[in-house]
Design an enzyme around this catalytic site. Structure first.
Site, PDB file in Angstrom:
ATOM      1  N   SER A 122     -22.762  35.251 105.757  1.00 55.56           N
ATOM      2  CA  SER A 122     -23.768  34.714 104.837  1.00 55.56           C
ATOM      3  C   SER A 122     -25.123  34.596 105.555  1.00 55.56           C
ATOM      4  CB  SER A 122     -23.273  33.367 104.288  1.00 55.56           C
ATOM      5  OG  SER A 122     -24.001  32.992 103.145  1.00 55.56           O
ATOM      6  N   ASP A 264     -18.210  38.648  95.321  1.00 54.85           N
ATOM      7  CA  ASP A 264     -19.083  37.952  96.266  1.00 54.85           C
ATOM      8  C   ASP A 264     -20.396  37.570  95.602  1.00 54.85           C
ATOM      9  OD1 ASP A 264     -20.561  37.204  98.638  1.00 54.85           O
ATOM     10  OD2 ASP A 264     -19.249  38.523  99.791  1.00 54.85           O
ATOM     11  N   HIS A 291     -16.907  35.325  98.446  1.00 56.82           N
ATOM     12  CA  HIS A 291     -17.815  35.229  99.586  1.00 56.82           C
ATOM     13  C   HIS A 291     -17.104  34.870 100.891  1.00 56.82           C
ATOM     14  CE1 HIS A 291     -21.800  35.032 101.271  1.00 56.82           C
ATOM     15  NE2 HIS A 291     -21.779  33.732 101.493  1.00 56.82           N
TER      16      HIS A 291
END
Length: 319
Positions: A122, A264, A291
């Protein structure tokens, strides 16, 4: 499976502009002494979510990979130094700050000679890519993994529109209404945001305790998250707004693996510019994940990452 050896430590981090002594907390999964190859350094997301939710990477210490992993809490969160007084200070919470912290940790652990891999998840993927772009000849850097790290914040937001449209109408309307009113703290907003998270951040129920720890870190000290990102995953008003990292991605010299999930929050739209621009790249999308594929499709995730780090083919380009 034998118990995973772990070591915890702290390293002083000199930040003159902080106005007080700073430190970085780290945890090593596996033994640096029992292995000789490169070490994996994991960069957590948020920003400000802390190291705990990346603990599955300890799986890579098992055969056939035998790769130790270094987790750490970036400055401003977890067990590293907190700087709540810097809330909203975009100049302070810069990429340079986090890159200096990473280099400080690498040097403290003497990883330049043996080499290291970077895996950023991320926001950590954004940080890892930025490190590789700004320091293409960084001593010791062997490979890069960008896991759910967007190449473009405008494209990330564009992709989010398609995800929000998939939510139940009442949830979507609540999020839109709260956002119009600037309400990102009420119970109704938080409840609707959890539905978004269940669909596009981590689909496991119940959430692993380590993932819950990430949310707890963000709640207890949202300083970095609010300053760099904003009040929610889909409301970006912080310093990263408008960021277009892919425009410098041609400078990344090391082999790079791109990872994201089919559901995601960082959609293919936001990942594709990395694939288009990074010279030596491979891209894997996990069909059963959102994610946090390292939790949702853990076995395959570790195999893909482990095989990539162990591979010697420098020119594979595959989606």
């Amino acid at each position: 499976m034998a118990e995973l050896p772990t070591t915890e430590g702290e390293v002083a981090f000199e930040v003159p502009e902080a106005g007080k002594p700073c430190k970085t907390f780290y945890k090593i999964l596996g033994s640096l002494e029992a292995t000789t190859g490169p070490v994996l350094i994991a960069l957590h997301g948020g920003p400000g979510a802390g190291h705990e939710y990346l603990s599955p990477l300890g799986d890579l210490y098992a055969a056939p990979y035998n790769i130790p992993t270094v987790l750490y809490d970036q400055i401003g969160c977890g067990r590293s130094t907190h700087l709540r007084e810097k809330n909203g200070d975009e100049a302070f919470w810069s990429f340079d700050l986090f890159i200096r912290e990473l280099d400080n940790l690498i040097d403290h652990l003497n990883l330049r000679g043996r080499g290291f891999y970077l895996l950023g998840q991320s926001w950590g993927g954004v940080l890892g890519a930025t490190y590789a772009m700004r320091h293409p000849d960084a001593p010791g850097l062997k490979k890069l993994v960008i896991a759910g790290g967007p190449a473009s914040i405008p494209l990330y937001l564009e992709g989010l529109k398609t995800l929000l449209a998939r939510l139940p109408a009442d949830v979507r309307e609540t999020l839109e209404d709260c956002d119009r009113r600037g309400d990102h703290h009420s119970e109704e907003f938080q409840k609707a945001a959890k539905v978004f998270g269940k669909n596009f951040v981590c689909s496991l129920d119940p959430l692993p305790l380590e993932v819950q720890a990430g949310y707890k870190n963000l709640k207890e000290d949202p300083t970095v998250y609010l300053t760099i990102q904003g009040p929610a995953e889909f409301v970006i008003v912080g310093s990263i707004r408008g960021w277009e990292g892919w425009k410098e991605a041609h400078k990344i010299k090391v082999e790079t693996l791109l990872l994201n999930g089919k559901n995601d929050e960082v959609t293919n739209l936001a990942m594709y510019p990395w694939f288009k621009t990074i010279p030596r790249v491979r891209w894997v999308t996990f069909e059963k994940a959102s994610h946090q594929a390292h939790w949702e499709d853990r076995e395959r995730y570790m195999q893909e990452v482990g095989d990539f780090l162990a591979s010697t083919d420098p020119h594979e380009r595959k989606a």
